[in-house]
Write a protein that holds these residues in place. Structure first.
Motif, PDB file in Angstrom:
ATOM      1  N   ILE A  13       0.336   7.615   4.856  1.00  0.00           N
ATOM      2  CA  ILE A  13      -1.121   7.639   4.945  1.00  0.00           C
ATOM      3  C   ILE A  13      -1.510   8.883   5.727  1.00  0.00           C
ATOM      4  CG2 ILE A  13      -3.156   6.466   5.834  1.00  0.00           C
ATOM      5  CD1 ILE A  13      -1.714   3.856   5.438  1.00  0.00           C
ATOM      6  N   ALA A  21      -6.088   2.755   9.421  1.00  0.00           N
ATOM      7  CA  ALA A  21      -5.541   2.240   8.159  1.00  0.00           C
ATOM      8  C   ALA A  21      -4.263   1.449   8.414  1.00  0.00           C
ATOM      9  CB  ALA A  21      -5.289   3.384   7.189  1.00  0.00           C
ATOM     10  N   VAL A 106      -1.306   8.190   0.469  1.00  0.00           N
ATOM     11  CA  VAL A 106      -2.667   7.683   0.457  1.00  0.00           C
ATOM     12  C   VAL A 106      -3.470   8.675   1.289  1.00  0.00           C
ATOM     13  CG1 VAL A 106      -4.227   5.831   1.164  1.00  0.00           C
ATOM     14  CG2 VAL A 106      -1.978   5.282   0.180  1.00  0.00           C
ATOM     15  N   LEU A 136      -8.439   7.270  -1.040  1.00  0.00           N
ATOM     16  CA  LEU A 136      -8.961   5.979  -0.587  1.00  0.00           C
ATOM     17  C   LEU A 136      -9.942   6.228   0.545  1.00  0.00           C
ATOM     18  CD1 LEU A 136      -8.495   2.837  -0.942  1.00  0.00           C
ATOM     19  CD2 LEU A 136      -6.985   3.026   1.046  1.00  0.00           C
ATOM     20  N   LEU A 147      -6.774  -1.032   1.471  1.00  0.00           N
ATOM     21  CA  LEU A 147      -5.393  -0.543   1.482  1.00  0.00           C
ATOM     22  C   LEU A 147      -4.425  -1.647   1.053  1.00  0.00           C
ATOM     23  CD1 LEU A 147      -3.380   1.709   1.968  1.00  0.00           C
ATOM     24  CD2 LEU A 147      -3.445   1.162   4.413  1.00  0.00           C
TER      25      LEU A 147
END
Length: 183
Positions: A13, A21, A106, A136, A147
């Motif tokens: 991420i 996240a 991500v 995202l 997520l």
């Protein structure tokens, strides 16, 4: 690429809200979250490789220095030599097992990133394995489930090509032109 067969699906991420996240996944069965941003790459690789859950989600980007050098080159804040050194160092890290390429990235809030960074994530890196770069929105709360939903529906695609096959050509991946072919 130092991705062992006993390691689960690795998701990196990236973005300014990566800690938030990771927090949204805390306690989720089958998911190990590792807050590794800023950790020495070899230590991060060892921690990722030691994980035994089906999903390993972390915030350590093995291409972080290459990405920064690429962005700085095209923003005229660094030289080609800087990018070349970062590419060589990163390739050596992959070869020695001191870095692990994630299966997926991500990218949080890419629409809010500076233009050259957007071109890195969605162009220079993204065109190597387009379905492995997943934009995202950053989590809006600790209970944000976006997520979690994404992890349950990761797209299938071809794997990343070996970094040695494309990292040396990064200086030729020009923002706004990456992935375009002349007819």
């Amino acid at each position: 690429m130092a991705h062992s067969s006993r390691t689960g699906t690795i998701v990196a991420i990236v973005g300014t809200s990566s800690d938030d996240a990771l927090d949204t996944l805390e306690g989720l069965p089958g998911v190990e979250t590792l807050s590794l941003h800023g950790t020495e790459p070899a230590l991060a690789a060892r921690r990722i490789a030691a994980a035994t859950t089906p999903w390993i989600v972390h915030d350590a980007d093995p291409l972080e220095h290459v990405a920064a050098a690429w962005v700085e080159l095209y923003e005229e804040r660094a030289t080609l030599g800087t990018l070349e050194v970062e590419v060589e160092t990163t390739l050596a890290d992959f070869e020695a097992g001191r870095a692990i390429m994630p299966d997926y990235y991500v990218v949080l809030d890419p629409d809010q990133a500076d233009a050259t960074w957007r071109h890195w994530w969605l162009g220079a890196l993204g065109h190597r394995a387009p379905r492995r770069i997943l934009p995202l929105a950053a989590p809006s709360s600790p209970r944000d489930a976006a997520l979690r939903r994404l992890l349950t529906a990761l797209p299938t695609s071809r794997p990343w090509p070996e970094p040695s096959s494309w990292l040396p050509g990064l200086p030729f991946d020009i923002p706004d032109r990456v992935g375009l072919h002349e007819s």
